[in-house]
Design a protein around this motif. Structure first.
Motif, PDB file in Angstrom:
ATOM      1  N   GLN A   1       0.780  -1.235   0.000  1.00 16.07           N
ATOM      2  CA  GLN A   1       0.000   0.000   0.000  1.00 16.07           C
ATOM      3  C   GLN A   1       0.813   1.287   0.000  1.00 16.07           C
ATOM      4  O   GLN A   1       0.293   2.341  -0.371  1.00 16.07           O
ATOM      5  CB  GLN A   1      -0.938   0.005   1.223  1.00 16.07           C
ATOM      6  CG  GLN A   1      -1.919  -1.152   1.239  1.00 16.07           C
ATOM      7  CD  GLN A   1      -2.725  -1.192   2.522  1.00 16.07           C
ATOM      8  OE1 GLN A   1      -2.293  -0.705   3.567  1.00 16.07           O
ATOM      9  NE2 GLN A   1      -3.917  -1.753   2.453  1.00 16.07           N
TER      10      GLN A   1
ATOM     11  N   GLU B   1      -1.954   3.920   0.315  1.00  8.11           N
ATOM     12  CA  GLU B   1      -3.033   4.148  -0.629  1.00  8.11           C
ATOM     13  C   GLU B   1      -4.337   3.601  -0.072  1.00  8.11           C
ATOM     14  O   GLU B   1      -4.395   2.493   0.467  1.00  8.11           O
ATOM     15  CB  GLU B   1      -2.698   3.465  -1.959  1.00  8.11           C
ATOM     16  CG  GLU B   1      -1.488   4.074  -2.648  1.00  8.11           C
ATOM     17  CD  GLU B   1      -1.011   3.253  -3.826  1.00  8.11           C
ATOM     18  OE1 GLU B   1      -0.241   3.799  -4.643  1.00  8.11           O
ATOM     19  OE2 GLU B   1      -1.397   2.069  -3.920  1.00  8.11           O
ATOM     20  N   GLY B   2      -5.388   4.390  -0.169  1.00  4.66           N
ATOM     21  CA  GLY B   2      -6.692   3.963   0.317  1.00  4.66           C
ATOM     22  C   GLY B   2      -6.906   4.123   1.808  1.00  4.66           C
ATOM     23  O   GLY B   2      -7.974   3.783   2.323  1.00  4.66           O
ATOM     24  N   ALA B   3      -5.909   4.644   2.523  1.00  2.00           N
ATOM     25  CA  ALA B   3      -6.058   4.832   3.974  1.00  2.00           C
ATOM     26  C   ALA B   3      -7.121   5.889   4.253  1.00  2.00           C
ATOM     27  O   ALA B   3      -7.124   6.962   3.647  1.00  2.00           O
ATOM     28  CB  ALA B   3      -4.731   5.246   4.593  1.00  2.00           C
ATOM     29  N   GLN B   4      -8.023   5.575   5.173  1.00  2.00           N
ATOM     30  CA  GLN B   4      -9.131   6.466   5.505  1.00  2.00           C
ATOM     31  C   GLN B   4      -9.070   6.884   6.968  1.00  2.00           C
ATOM     32  O   GLN B   4      -8.542   6.163   7.817  1.00  2.00           O
ATOM     33  CB  GLN B   4     -10.470   5.761   5.234  1.00  2.00           C
ATOM     34  CG  GLN B   4     -10.674   5.315   3.789  1.00  2.00           C
ATOM     35  CD  GLN B   4     -10.800   6.486   2.836  1.00  2.00           C
ATOM     36  OE1 GLN B   4     -11.391   7.521   3.169  1.00  2.00           O
ATOM     37  NE2 GLN B   4     -10.249   6.339   1.637  1.00  2.00           N
TER      38      GLN B   4
ATOM     39  N   GLU C   1      -0.441   2.957   8.003  1.00  2.00           N
ATOM     40  CA  GLU C   1      -0.998   4.032   7.173  1.00  2.00           C
ATOM     41  C   GLU C   1       0.050   5.098   6.853  1.00  2.00           C
ATOM     42  O   GLU C   1       0.035   5.703   5.793  1.00  2.00           O
ATOM     43  CB  GLU C   1      -2.194   4.678   7.864  1.00  2.00           C
ATOM     44  CG  GLU C   1      -3.345   3.736   8.129  1.00  2.00           C
ATOM     45  CD  GLU C   1      -3.214   3.034   9.474  1.00  2.00           C
ATOM     46  OE1 GLU C   1      -4.160   2.315   9.846  1.00  2.00           O
ATOM     47  OE2 GLU C   1      -2.169   3.201  10.139  1.00  2.00           O
TER      48      GLU C   1
END
Length: 448
Positions: free
Chosen positions: A60, A105-108, A317
């Protein structure tokens, strides 16, 4: 534990953490079990969490995905903690250069963070909820070692403007519920120190948290005046952000009549270590791995002093893997008499956060300027040198030329803090050399 403290520690605070999405309570309970594990069992836990962390970042995080591809190496090949040495050592400069490419990537739901710049190199970064919760849980566990808990009266002597001048209603409400009183630790002339002593006597805290230099100054003033502070029921003074000098520990212990617990860590690396009542500076081994490296990046044996490098196992993250803290220290090979299996730091060098002397004799803590300087766009590092009461030199390493408006703002901030007749020289430089002993100090006061 009193009734009110119990209600806060087992009710109000857990609810507060759940509402914020933090799994703090289960993490703390797990930590209170694993702290008694044997060192080998803790190392196995570290290895498992390291493998999980590396697999996630290899998938990620752009930097590590490319790095593993270039090395033709997979995290699945990691079979021991020694394999960690194959990964690169990083620092704030590497993180700045990577920019958003360091985030998964895509961490919220990440929370923006910024270091105070206590090393002279402020850093902006992001943390996930589990990483934040682990830091809180580790601090909570270590607080309970001293027979105090969340909800016991706590007095915090702190100098960060963003934590003293901009307290919103939610923070104020929370502090009232937790019985935590924040006392600004800036501009410490005699009248201000006397007022702090008054607040300590009036509030009667069970624990005090703050800079050791400030606590030592308050205690020295109380002794000078013959004012008693050891009859208030204070159990412990937690000190952080500076090297705890022996003379500071001695006067705090004597005047407050309590134990002193040193803390080492930061918002970036996490809560690295905290001292127990038996004197052991225990590492948070369940959440991070600490290496001691020589100047060439080679591992040193326990007992040898070198660069402190931290791998935080809880933050895929925005990973801090083999992160150079800028401090020097040594691991202690001896076990702690308390019986915990957590490894120990023997000593910490660096983190000396000097203050400056104002023209009227007030002492101004270095943190006052950290929070002023860290907002400068493109700032890589800085150093403040006070050559005389009326002369200060500021060295800045910047990505671009310093704007005149920013320079004027800096001069205004320094003169407001130190005196209107202050002469201030601001110099933009290519790099800032370490002190003669190899340590990096961002505030140096040469005024006796």
């Amino acid at each position: 534990m009193g009734l009110y403290t119990s209600l806060v520690a087992h009710g109000a605070f857990p609810v507060h953490e759940r509402l914020k999405g933090h799994p703090t309570v289960p993490l703390r309970k797990a930590l209170e079990a694993t702290q008694w594990w044997a060192p080998a069992a803790l190392e196995n836990l570290q290895l498992t969490r390291l493998q999980i962390l590396l697999e996630r970042v290899a998938q990620q995080v752009p930097f590590y995905r490319q790095w593993f591809a270039d090395q033709d190496w997979s995290p699945r090949a990691l079979t021991s903690l020694a394999d960690l040495e194959r990964l690169p050592v990083i620092d704030k400069a590497v993180l700045r250069q990577a920019g958003a490419g360091w985030r998964a990537e895509g961490a919220q739901g990440l929370v923006a963070q910024r270091t105070s710049g206590s090393t002279g190199e402020p850093l902006a970064f992001w943390l996930g909820h589990e990483r934040i919760a682990m830091d809180i849980a580790a601090k909570w566990r270590a607080t309970r070692w001293w027979g105090v808990d969340i909800g016991d009266r706590e007095l915090v002597l702190w100098g960060a403007p963003n934590e003293t001048d901009v307290q919103n209603r939610l923070r104020s409400w929370r502090d009232r519920v937790l019985r935590s009183r924040l006392v600004p630790a800036r501009d410490l002339d005699r009248a201000r120190v006397d007022a702090i002593i008054d607040q300590i006597r009036e509030f009667r805290p069970r624990m005090i948290f703050g800079y050791p230099s400030v606590l030592a100054r308050v205690c020295a003033r109380a002794r000078e005046q013959g004012r008693c502070l050891d009859d208030l029921g204070i159990r412990v003074a937690f000190t952080t952000s500076e090297v705890l000098r022996p003379e500071w520990r001695a006067i705090i212990t004597d005047v407050l009549g309590c134990g002193v617990a040193n803390e080492y860590g930061g918002r970036d690396a996490g809560l690295i270590a905290r001292e127990c009542p038996h004197g052991g500076l225990h590492l948070t081994a369940e959440a991070l791995i600490v290496e001691i490296l020589d100047d060439a990046g080679r591992p040193l044996p326990a007992g040898a002093t070198g660069q402190i490098v931290v791998t935080n196992l809880m933050g895929p993250e925005y990973p801090f893997i083999r992160y150079r803290t800028g401090d020097r220290g040594a691991l202690d090979p001896a076990p702690c008499p308390c019986g915990r299996g957590l490894p120990l730091l023997r000593e910490i060098e660096g983190r000396a956060n000097d203050g400056l002397v104002a023209l009227d004799g007030r002492w101004v803590h270095g943190s006052h300027f950290n929070y002023c300087l860290r907002e400068i766009a493109g700032l890589r590092s800085y150093k403040i040198i006070q050559h005389a009461p009326d002369r200060v030199e500021l060295l800045l390493v910047l990505d671009e030329p310093l704007a005149e408006a920013v320079a004027q703002g800096l001069r205004r901030a320094f003169t407001q803090a130190l005196g209107e007749s202050l002469t201030m020289e601001i110099r933009q430089v290519e790099a800032i050399a370490p002190e003669a002993g190899g340590k990096h100090r961002h505030v140096v006061c040469r005024v006796q």
